[in-house]
Design a protein around this motif. Structure first.
Motif, PDB file in Angstrom:
ATOM      1  N   LEU A 255       0.827  -1.205   0.000  1.00 46.28           N
ATOM      2  CA  LEU A 255       0.000   0.000   0.000  1.00 46.28           C
ATOM      3  C   LEU A 255       0.864   1.258   0.000  1.00 46.28           C
ATOM      4  O   LEU A 255       0.577   2.225  -0.719  1.00 46.28           O
ATOM      5  N   THR A 256       1.919   1.251   0.810  1.00 49.56           N
ATOM      6  CA  THR A 256       2.805   2.411   0.891  1.00 49.56           C
ATOM      7  C   THR A 256       3.527   2.630  -0.432  1.00 49.56           C
ATOM      8  O   THR A 256       3.718   3.775  -0.868  1.00 49.56           O
ATOM      9  N   THR A 257       3.930   1.539  -1.090  1.00 44.89           N
ATOM     10  CA  THR A 257       4.585   1.649  -2.395  1.00 44.89           C
ATOM     11  C   THR A 257       3.641   2.231  -3.437  1.00 44.89           C
ATOM     12  O   THR A 257       4.040   3.072  -4.248  1.00 44.89           O
ATOM     13  N   VAL A 258       2.392   1.789  -3.405  1.00 41.70           N
ATOM     14  CA  VAL A 258       1.393   2.334  -4.335  1.00 41.70           C
ATOM     15  C   VAL A 258       1.250   3.841  -4.132  1.00 41.70           C
ATOM     16  O   VAL A 258       1.221   4.616  -5.096  1.00 41.70           O
ATOM     17  N   ILE A 259       1.175   4.268  -2.878  1.00 42.85           N
ATOM     18  CA  ILE A 259       1.037   5.698  -2.584  1.00 42.85           C
ATOM     19  C   ILE A 259       2.262   6.462  -3.081  1.00 42.85           C
ATOM     20  O   ILE A 259       2.136   7.538  -3.681  1.00 42.85           O
ATOM     21  N   GLY A 260       3.450   5.920  -2.838  1.00 43.90           N
ATOM     22  CA  GLY A 260       4.668   6.594  -3.279  1.00 43.90           C
ATOM     23  C   GLY A 260       4.739   6.749  -4.782  1.00 43.90           C
ATOM     24  O   GLY A 260       5.086   7.819  -5.299  1.00 43.90           O
ATOM     25  N   GLU A 261       4.402   5.683  -5.517  1.00 39.47           N
ATOM     26  CA  GLU A 261       4.431   5.755  -6.974  1.00 39.47           C
ATOM     27  C   GLU A 261       3.342   6.693  -7.490  1.00 39.47           C
ATOM     28  O   GLU A 261       3.540   7.413  -8.478  1.00 39.47           O
ATOM     29  N   ALA A 262       2.200   6.696  -6.832  1.00 39.52           N
ATOM     30  CA  ALA A 262       1.126   7.611  -7.226  1.00 39.52           C
ATOM     31  C   ALA A 262       1.551   9.061  -7.028  1.00 39.52           C
ATOM     32  O   ALA A 262       1.206   9.936  -7.828  1.00 39.52           O
ATOM     33  N   GLY A 263       2.314   9.303  -5.962  1.00 41.03           N
ATOM     34  CA  GLY A 263       2.808  10.654  -5.724  1.00 41.03           C
ATOM     35  C   GLY A 263       3.630  11.169  -6.879  1.00 41.03           C
ATOM     36  O   GLY A 263       3.571  12.353  -7.236  1.00 41.03           O
ATOM     37  N   ARG A 264       4.411  10.292  -7.501  1.00 37.08           N
ATOM     38  CA  ARG A 264       5.216  10.658  -8.660  1.00 37.08           C
ATOM     39  C   ARG A 264       4.317  11.103  -9.828  1.00 37.08           C
ATOM     40  O   ARG A 264       4.576  12.116 -10.466  1.00 37.08           O
ATOM     41  N   GLU A 265       3.260  10.336 -10.072  1.00 40.38           N
ATOM     42  CA  GLU A 265       2.345  10.674 -11.164  1.00 40.38           C
ATOM     43  C   GLU A 265       1.593  11.967 -10.892  1.00 40.38           C
ATOM     44  O   GLU A 265       1.385  12.788 -11.788  1.00 40.38           O
ATOM     45  N   ILE A 266       1.197  12.149  -9.653  1.00 33.77           N
ATOM     46  CA  ILE A 266       0.453  13.361  -9.292  1.00 33.77           C
ATOM     47  C   ILE A 266       1.334  14.592  -9.437  1.00 33.77           C
ATOM     48  O   ILE A 266       0.891  15.639  -9.922  1.00 33.77           O
ATOM     49  N   ALA A 267       2.590  14.484  -9.026  1.00 33.05           N
ATOM     50  CA  ALA A 267       3.508  15.628  -9.104  1.00 33.05           C
ATOM     51  C   ALA A 267       3.772  16.058 -10.533  1.00 33.05           C
ATOM     52  O   ALA A 267       4.132  17.216 -10.782  1.00 33.05           O
ATOM     53  N   THR A 268       3.597  15.132 -11.479  1.00 33.16           N
ATOM     54  CA  THR A 268       3.853  15.452 -12.886  1.00 33.16           C
ATOM     55  C   THR A 268       2.562  15.603 -13.689  1.00 33.16           C
ATOM     56  O   THR A 268       2.609  15.679 -14.920  1.00 33.16           O
TER      57      THR A 268
END
Length: 213
Positions: free
Chosen positions: A177-190
């Motif tokens: 779950l934490t990995t999903v959130i971290g990777e999603a953060g990358r997409e959101i930032a861009t």
């Protein structure tokens, strides 16, 4: 025993003078951080130069080294500022949900995740700096340590949820779950705009709910 953060005891004049000094120091630090963020974004960490940071900030090179010790210190300070804001935003969201009567661990987890991801958009210029993996020596270890902290926090939050595995299996679920959130953060930032960022956040939260249950 006093610390370097303590203001001297004295009359109003002394207190006012100390307050002005602290305000100037804070303004200096913020100017340096803002300039460093722009230069890191433009050049990348490896190619960013102290001279350009100083020029953009309008602050002396001596002050830069005094407050941050160099380029690596600026990078770490920017990273700590962002991660602290993410953590505090998530904690406030969980606390607010609890005060509103929510007691479902998954719902509380999603409230925190949504707040964290929202900061990734609001602070996207800073967030982009840390998703490429570039940084000073030791920065990878720093990020792994913070990720382990988040995994531990999420494991604690989700503990007791019906259907959530216990022990090692529960830790693995938190890792996923934490990995999903971290990777999603990358997409959101861009993301190209606020609407796209909001759409990603909503979809990620739906995925997290399915995974958590």
């Amino acid at each position: 025993m006093t610390t370097s953060r303590a203001r001297p005891a004295g009359g109003a004049g002394e207190a006012g003078g100390a307050g002005r000094q602290w305000a100037r120091a804070d303004a200096t630090r913020q100017s340096l951080l803002a300039a460093a963020q722009r230069v890191f974004a433009d050049r990348g960490y490896a190619d960013a130069g102290i001279a350009e940071i100083v020029e953009r900030s309008g602050i002396s090179v001596g002050s830069l080294y005094h407050h941050y010790g160099g380029k690596a210190g600026l990078y770490v300070a920017l990273w700590e500022e962002l991660t602290e804001e993410q953590e505090q935003s998530a904690a406030r969201a969980v606390s607010a949900a609890r005060k509103a009567g929510e007691d479902d661990p998954i719902a509380l987890f999603i409230a925190g995740a949504r707040a964290y991801l929202q900061v990734c958009w609001e602070r996207r210029e800073a967030a982009r700096l840390f998703h490429g993996g570039e940084g000073p020596s030791g920065s990878s270890l720093m990020r792994r340590s913070r990720a382990q902290h988040w995994i531990a926090q999420n494991t604690k939050l989700l503990r007791g949820t019906s259907g959530t595995p216990a022990g090692r299996a529960g830790q693995v679920l938190s890792l996923v779950l934490t990995t999903v959130i971290g990777e999603a953060g990358r997409e959101i930032a861009t993301a190209e705009g606020e609407a796209e960022a909001a759409e990603i956040i909503d979809e990620v939260c739906r995925i997290l709910i399915r995974l958590a249950r």
